[in-house]
Scaffold this motif. Structure first.
Motif, PDB file in Angstrom:
ATOM      1  N   ARG A  92       7.051  -4.711  10.982  1.00  0.00           N
ATOM      2  CA  ARG A  92       7.603  -4.405  10.287  1.00  0.00           C
ATOM      3  C   ARG A  92       8.454  -5.147   9.609  1.00  0.00           C
ATOM      4  O   ARG A  92       9.212  -5.720  10.086  1.00  0.00           O
TER       5      ARG A  92
ATOM      6  N   ASP B 276      10.762  -5.992   6.113  1.00  0.00           N
ATOM      7  CA  ASP B 276      11.553  -5.096   5.187  1.00  0.00           C
ATOM      8  C   ASP B 276      11.317  -5.910   3.897  1.00  0.00           C
ATOM      9  O   ASP B 276      11.528  -5.322   2.368  1.00  0.00           O
TER      10      ASP B 276
ATOM     11  N   HIS C 281       3.414  -3.229   8.304  1.00  0.00           N
ATOM     12  CA  HIS C 281       3.680  -2.720   7.456  1.00  0.00           C
ATOM     13  C   HIS C 281       5.246  -3.910   6.244  1.00  0.00           C
ATOM     14  O   HIS C 281       6.454  -4.001   6.771  1.00  0.00           O
TER      15      HIS C 281
ATOM     16  N   GLY D 190       7.567  -4.977   3.391  1.00  0.00           N
ATOM     17  CA  GLY D 190       7.884  -4.113   2.227  1.00  0.00           C
ATOM     18  C   GLY D 190       8.196  -5.443   0.431  1.00  0.00           C
ATOM     19  O   GLY D 190       7.993  -4.455  -0.404  1.00  0.00           O
TER      20      GLY D 190
ATOM     21  N   GLU E 284       3.339  -3.295   0.134  1.00  0.00           N
ATOM     22  CA  GLU E 284       3.684  -2.254  -0.727  1.00  0.00           C
ATOM     23  C   GLU E 284       3.980  -3.436  -2.203  1.00  0.00           C
ATOM     24  O   GLU E 284       4.151  -3.160  -2.861  1.00  0.00           O
TER      25      GLU E 284
END
Length: 521
Positions: free
Chosen positions: A237, A239, A264, A266, A292
């Motif tokens: 992950r 951010d 993931h 960000g 994202e």
């Protein structure tokens, strides 16, 4: 690392250099032992350049008096013996710049204000569960060892500031070069210009389950593993953004050279000018990863020729359930090429994701072309999933006539053609004679010796009347096919076939315009 009982007494037989270190640490000064390169320093036994690792631990424990807040800071020293920082909670940090540590360093469970080992040479650094409240700096370190656990082990570590491993050279002949499983970094993590060589299926650089509060920069890194992944970051992950620009990654095996399944991101994910090699499996695994922001992914990372109806390059990238915000540095058609010819197996999700991005950008026509390509790929790679032979043929015909429901105008055109064919059959029937009668003629003359021909308008209307499923024209009350003749029977069967086609095409056209057939799994 296992330890003997903690010595109660402190070192008393300090060398002159070690005494200087105690003084420097208590007064906020650097201890500089010279400017030798670590390659030369590593073989030194000169007391003027050597400091025992045990003294460093005692200083951080406060056994030689209160330390200045600047911490214990040493340059160019040879640190002899294993440096044991396990479970320490000192009030100040430790800096060993350009030093040689001849034995392993252990900081498991330690709580340190900050730690700086820049430009130093180590054999092993094991710091499971270490807590560094500020920055942890490993810039340009040289770590070469042999450990199944990793030459740098930061499993479940928590860094409150930045973790900087840029320009490091890390080698392990028995396991990962850097193992940071479950690492947490509140700020940025830099792996720029890292040269990491690891061994085994765990990966050369491991970041599974890691959480980076800022950005992760792996730009210009060279990652190698002859028996497993080069980068293993399952469930990572980040951010902010992840930068894999100018990376050279060489991995081996079915797990993939660069693994990011379930990651993931960000911000953006950038692969600009990245080269990835794997002769025995996926180059990249992005299964279930989420980005994202924008995806910067030049197709040359996987395929040098991202166009055409086929591709001879066998490189693969797993895109199942991979999602992103938008595409950059490549267009939708190039990404579609990667999905069609470089994903390991058919999966609907990459098509649906790309179509969704194009539709969100207002490019509905592109979205339709992508979804048509999805159905073509389904038929090409997993025809058994469609059904039996008849179902597969219908699927193929459906694609040709209706674009699988995404090209309703094509269906309407085919419907118009079928109606023209029906009218044409009626017109043709009026010009064929059989036994003194026309195949299509006025109904009142069927019992006559010679029938009366229909007008051109009546013949065309006859074909439409028989071909249209609904709304008959009523012309058959005056003009109809004479089924008493052989030709009349054949024309009747032909119009039945056209009528079935009209029914099917009308259904497809209606479904296409209403969107009923666009929900493809």
């Amino acid at each position: 690392m296992s330890h003997e009982a903690e010595p109660v007494s402190k070192l008393e037989d300090l060398s002159a250099r070690e005494a200087e270190l105690v003084h420097a640490a208590r007064h906020g000064l650097w201890l500089t032992c010279g400017g030798l390169d670590v390659a030369v320093l590593s073989g030194s036994t000169d007391p003027a350049r050597c400091v025992r690792a045990r003294l460093l631990r005692e200083l951080l424990l406060g056994r030689h008096g209160e330390l200045d807040p600047h911490g214990v800071r040493v340059r160019g020293a040879c640190i002899t013996g294993a440096l044991d920082l396990d479970h320490l909670r000192p009030a100040t940090g430790l800096a060993l710049i350009g030093c040689v540590l001849t034995d392993p360093v252990s900081a498991q469970g330690a709580h340190l204000p900050w730690l700086d080992l820049s430009r130093s040479s180590l054999t092993l650094l094991h710091a499971v569960g270490v807590r560094v409240h500020g920055d942890f700096t490993l810039t340009a370190v040289r770590v070469a060892g042999s450990s199944e656990l990793g030459t740098i082990l930061l499993e479940d570590a928590h860094i409150g500031g930045q973790l900087d491993v840029s320009n490091a050279v890390i080698t392990n002949s028995a396991g990962p070069a850097l193992d940071a499983d479950g690492l947490r970094v509140d700020d940025n993590l830099s792996l720029e210009h890292v040269r990491a060589t690891g061994t085994g299926e765990l990966g050369a650089v491991r970041l599974p389950g890691a959480h980076i509060g800022g950005q992760l920069d792996v730009s210009n890194a060279v990652l190698r593993n002859g028996t497993g992944p080069a980068l293993n970051a399952d469930g990572l992950r980040v951010d902010s953004g992840l930068y894999l620009e100018h990376v050279r990654a060489t991995g081996t095996g079915e797990l993939g050279a660069v693994r990011l399944p379930g990651a993931h991101i960000g911000g953006q994910l950038s692969w600009t000018d990245t080269r990835i090699i794997n002769a025995a499996g996926h180059r990249i695994d992005l299964q279930e990863a989420q980005v994202e922001g924008a995806l910067y992914f030049p197709t040359v990372v996987v395929c040098p020729e991202p166009w055409g109806r086929s591709c001879h390059w066998s490189r693969t990238i797993d895109l199942n359930d991979f999602t992103f915000g938008s595409l950059a540095e490549l267009n939708w058609a190039q990404w579609l090429h990667l999905i069609r010819f470089h994903s390991p197996c058919y999966s609907p999700s990459p098509y649906q994701q790309l179509a969704g991005v194009e539709r969100a950008a207002g490019h509905d026509n592109n979205a339709r072309r992508i979804l048509i390509a999805q159905q073509q790929d389904l038929h090409r790679r997993t025809p058994e999933a469609i059904g039996g032979r008849f179902t597969r043929e219908f699927h193929r015909l459906w694609g040709a006539l209706a674009g699988y429901g995404y090209r309703a105008r094509r269906t309407a055109a085919a419907l118009l053609f079928a109606l023209i064919a029906a009218g044409g059959l009626g017109l043709g029937a009026g010009h064929v004679t059989d036994g003194g009668h026309h195949t299509a003629e006025r109904t009142a003359s069927f019992s006559s010796a010679v029938g009366q021909p229909c007008s051109t308008v009546e013949l065309i209307g006859l074909g439409l009347d028989r071909g249209l499923p609904l709304s008959p024209t009523g012309v058959r009350a005056r003009c109809d096919l004479n089924t008493d003749t052989d030709w009349g029977g054949m024309f009747t069967v032909a119009i039945w076939i056209v009528q079935a086609a009209v029914w099917g095409l009308a259904t497809l056209a209606l479904a296409g315009y209403t969107g009923l057939v666009r929900k493809i799994s």
